[in-house]
Design an enzyme around this catalytic site. Structure first.
Site, PDB file in Angstrom:
ATOM      1  N   SER A   1       0.816  -1.214   0.000  1.00  0.00           N
ATOM      2  CA  SER A   1       0.000   0.000   0.000  1.00  0.00           C
ATOM      3  C   SER A   1       0.851   1.268   0.000  1.00  0.00           C
ATOM      4  O   SER A   1       0.341   2.355  -0.269  1.00  0.00           O
ATOM      5  CB  SER A   1      -0.933   0.009   1.215  1.00  0.00           C
ATOM      6  OG  SER A   1      -0.201   0.075   2.424  1.00  0.00           O
TER       7      SER A   1
ATOM      8  N   LYS B   1      -5.838   5.006   8.187  1.00  0.00           N
ATOM      9  CA  LYS B   1      -4.670   5.744   7.691  1.00  0.00           C
ATOM     10  C   LYS B   1      -4.961   7.240   7.603  1.00  0.00           C
ATOM     11  O   LYS B   1      -4.132   8.070   8.014  1.00  0.00           O
ATOM     12  CB  LYS B   1      -4.253   5.196   6.332  1.00  0.00           C
ATOM     13  CG  LYS B   1      -3.703   3.775   6.383  1.00  0.00           C
ATOM     14  CD  LYS B   1      -3.403   3.239   4.994  1.00  0.00           C
ATOM     15  CE  LYS B   1      -2.818   1.832   5.067  1.00  0.00           C
ATOM     16  NZ  LYS B   1      -2.546   1.262   3.733  1.00  0.00           N
TER      17      LYS B   1
END
Length: 804
Positions: free
Chosen positions: A655, A698
């Site tokens: 990611s 996040k």
């Protein structure tokens, strides 16, 4: 190009549930849901099929994530189906009169096991009390004395005749406990040795002949007496049997009549009657008082062989049995032969045979957690053996492995007719399916539980009804429409999707319990949205200590994270941490350096063995993108290194490959990247920004860092466009975006993210293979071309020196 093109509006950051659209004021207005779970149509369909197919190989494996209500649904659904099915027969163990080491298993109609046990207990009571009494009665004594008197008279007559013959011949008959003996005598006294020696040879020969003749007569008398004794014993035994039959005969007749339709029981009762008559001498005695030097009384007659061990009693079972065994050890699952200590020795008998879960569930359903079962390897193997053999055999594990040498009972196996349901993780199912042939053959039905469901009107209605049912069952306060709306949003947060709800409903119901407490603390009569919010925040507070400590390191400058300014070759990536009960995100400083060389793109974390395979793959894809983008008309003479700064643990996942690429392009172009923007997303070799997991955590992680340093209206996060529907951000973040203090951009291509981070156009490729001037890609291409030319010059100089 304006960054507003990719910026998301506040309404796209979170799916909000309008309480007014729910159609009720509180859960008291909702009809409760009978089912324990919702949205599991696929699993329910498979379960229905698996339960209806009555085949020994069509057992069921229920696969699904934890906290999804698998066990509750299985128990309720199976119990409902089992209630309409016939109740299986009782199973009993009785003494085997033909082989005492192999107790006999009998199958009786439901409820008849305890009836037969009571009947046999009554018979034993009769034997224990009335048998000794009748043999101590005057009638019995009189009849026996008559037999004894007659026998004694007949025996005395024979002995008197023998004595007379002996006396007539000059001999004396001696009767003792050792037997009969004949001696030469005179005047009623045996001849002494001197008198015998004084006889002439003719007299001694005459005595010898008379002795031989008398011994022949005596032997005949002994034979007659022994015959008479045997006849007396037979007659006495016949008397005892007649007397015993007088006591128990009517009981046995009643039992034989009562169980005439059960051939196995009828045969057993006949064997009982024969054994009683056979062992009447043992049964008619009473326990005696201690005799001799040791204080041990005479043993009491044993009636154990006439007892009934009701092994499985279904007298109170309604329908087919449903058994869930939470501790499937070998004895708990397959039964055992217990032992008792007597005078320091371990003894056992058929009454100590105990049933296991498999016996209790026989004729019905057995539910097991696969992890519990696999913890006991022998249980798993024995279960498969029973399913293959279609019978249950009670065995002693210690005896099987030679750990004990004593003999034990070998109970007769019981036929097995059962449906086994295993509950566990899908990964375990795959492992067993691939590596265990028996599992593949015996568990042909998989009921797969989903972890989330579409947020349709029907599912939303069932979700609310399920909450209403739970409130009634657990005696919780009713849920207000605002509380229900917050629960729906929380289910969406757990699902990580704006248009889906989690099916791990146990977590939602746990929050409901905690919200009930906070509502009571606030003296509310119903559970409001504020109570649910309080429960969620409290749960997070109990678990977020690691996140708080990580934030402290950033605030104190222990972890270097910049949220303002611009830096060449440095980008804020976003990491995701899952700690079981809590998940959170935090920014990670990613740096890139470039130099002339042939190594290509090197990840320092990989070289130091601090990255996983997926991260390595992401770096290799990143390198592939560089080649496809910039090495079409020249070779890459590049040595670039990427690093997660201040990362001392394992780095895994791809990611951050988008942020790594941004750092690398910034270093190559020598264009600074904005530090007030963080990025998450993986990249493909074609330059596509691909979706990732943990997007909400996040974003919130970077928001918290920026919030502590004061939001200046320029900070934000770049995410993949494909993750927009996964956004379920906290209301605080949404409000900050609404007020223009924080931003979230969704991009689909690398160039779009590059423009946001650098503030410069990315630049498109021209027909001649170059890029538009004064763009980031143009600068990258020029740097790579300069490195190539430098490498050529160095090679040329090396060759010239070699020629000299």
């Amino acid at each position: 190009m304006s960054p507003n093109r990719w910026e998301l509006k506040p309404e796209s950051l979170r799916a909000v549930c309008d309480p007014e659209q729910l159609g009720f004021e509180t859960t008291l207005d909702i009809t409760p849901l009978k089912e324990k779970v919702v949205g599991q149509e696929r699993a329910k369909h498979a379960l229905e099929f698996g339960l209806v197919v009555k085949d020994p190989e069509y057992n069921i494996y229920v696969a699904g994530p934890p906290l999804s209500g698998k066990t509750e649904m299985i128990k309720d659904y199976v119990a409902e189906l089992a209630a309409s099915e016939p109740t299986p027969p009782d199973q009993i163990y009785v003494f085997n009169f033909k082989d005492s080491e192999k107790p006999q298993a009998l199958s009786l109609p439901t409820g008849q096991g305890r009836v037969l046990k009571a009947d046999m207990e009554e018979l034993i009571s009769t034997l224990r009390v009335q048998i000794p009494e009748v043999f101590e009665s005057e009638d019995y004594s009189s009849r026996r004395e008559t037999l004894v008197h007659r026998f004694t008279q007949e025996r005395n007559t024979i002995l008197q005749e023998l004595d007379a013959k002996a006396g007539k011949g000059g001999f004396i008959l001696n009767i003792s406990q050792t037997g009969l003996m004949i001696f030469p005598g005179k005047e009623g006294k045996p001849l002494s040795e001197e008198e015998l020696k004084a006889l002439s040879d003719e007299e001694r020969e005459a005595l010898r002949q008379k002795s031989t003749a008398l011994h022949t007569v005596m032997n005949e008398a002994i034979r007659k007496i022994r015959k008479m004794e045997k006849e007396f014993q037979d007659v006495e035994k016949k008397l005892d049997q007649d007397v015993a039959l007088y006591v128990v005969g009517h009981h046995m007749e009643d039992l034989l009549e009562k169980y005439k339709d059960l051939p196995q029981v009828l045969e057993y009762l006949k064997e009982v009657q024969a054994d009683i008559l056979k062992n009447i001498d043992d049964l008619k005695r009473r326990p005696g008082t201690p005799t001799g030097p040791l204080p041990f009384p005479m043993p009491e007659p044993s009636f154990t062989q006439y007892q009934v061990n009701v092994f499985v009693d279904h007298s109170e079972t309604k329908g087919a049995p449903v058994v869930m065994e939470n501790n499937p050890t070998y004895p708990n699952l397959f039964g055992a032969v217990e032992r008792r200590v007597q005078f320091g020795a371990l003894l056992t008998d058929f009454t100590l045979i105990r049933a296991g879960a498999l016996h209790r569930a026989n004729g019905g359903y057995l539910i097991l957690e696969i992890l519990d079962l696999l913890r006991w390897y022998f249980s798993y193997e024995a279960l498969k053996r029973c399913l293959k053999d279609r019978r249950i055999k009670i065995e002693d594990l210690a005896e099987q492995f030679g750990l004990i040498s004593t003999r034990t009972l070998q109970p007769q196996p019981i036929p097995l007719n059962i449906k086994v349901i295993l509950i566990g993780d899908p990964h375990i199912y795959q492992l067993l399916y691939i590596y265990d042939e028996d599992f593949t053959r015996l568990f042909k039905i998989k009921a797969q539980f989903d972890w989330r469901m579409p947020k349709t009107d029907d599912h939303l209605q069932k979700f609310c009804s399920l909450v209403a049912s739970y409130c009634r069952e657990e005696k919780l306060l009713p849920v207000h429409k605002t509380g229900m709306a917050r629960l729906v949003e929380y289910a969406g947060e757990l699902a990580g999707h704006q248009k889906k709800l989690t099916l791990q409903l146990k977590q939602v119901l746990d929050i409901l319990k905690e919200a009930n407490y906070w509502a009571g603390t606030n003296t509310h009569q119903v559970i409001f949205g504020s109570d649910v919010e309080k429960a969620i925040n409290e749960k997070t507070y109990r678990a977020d200590l690691p996140e708080e400590k990580m934030q402290e390191f950033i605030d104190e400058g222990m972890l270097f994270i910049e949220t303002s300014g611009k830096v060449v070759g440095q980008v804020n990536g976003l990491s995701f941490y899952a700690l079981g009960d809590h998940a959170f995100g935090r920014p990670s400083r990613i740096t890139a350096t470039v130099a002339l060389g042939k190594e290509g793109v090197v990840a320092i974390d990989r070289e130091s063995q601090l990255s996983g395979n997926i991260h390595t793959k992401g770096v290799m894809i990143l390198a592939g993108y560089l080649k496809s983008r910039f090495a079409q008309n020249k070779p890459l003479t590049l040595s670039a290194s990427l690093c997660f700064e201040q990362s001392y643990g394992m780095v895994e996942g791809d990611s951050a490959s988008g942020a790594e690429l941004m750092a690398l392009l910034s270093a190559l172009a020598e264009v600074p990247a904005a530090q007030n923007i963080a990025m998450t997303g993986s990249v493909s070799q074609r330059g596509e920004v691909q979706p990732i997991g943990g997007v909400n955590e996040k974003i919130e992680g970077f928001y918290k860092v920026c919030k502590v340093r004061d939001l200046d209206g320029t900070q934000g996060v770049i995410i993949p466009k494909a993750n927009v529907h996964d956004l379920m951000l906290k209301k605080e973040v949404v409000d900050a975006v609404k007020d223009g203090k924080f931003h979230i951009w969704a991009v689909g291509q690398v160039d779009e993210a590059l423009e946001l981070l650098t503030g410069l156009p990315a630049g498109q490729r021209l027909a001649d293979g170059t890029f538009e001037p004064d763009t980031v890609n143009y600068k990258v291409d020029q740097t790579l071309r300069r490195l190539m030319e430098t490498a050529r010059e160095l090679m040329k100089e090396k060759e010239e020196k070699g020629d000299k």
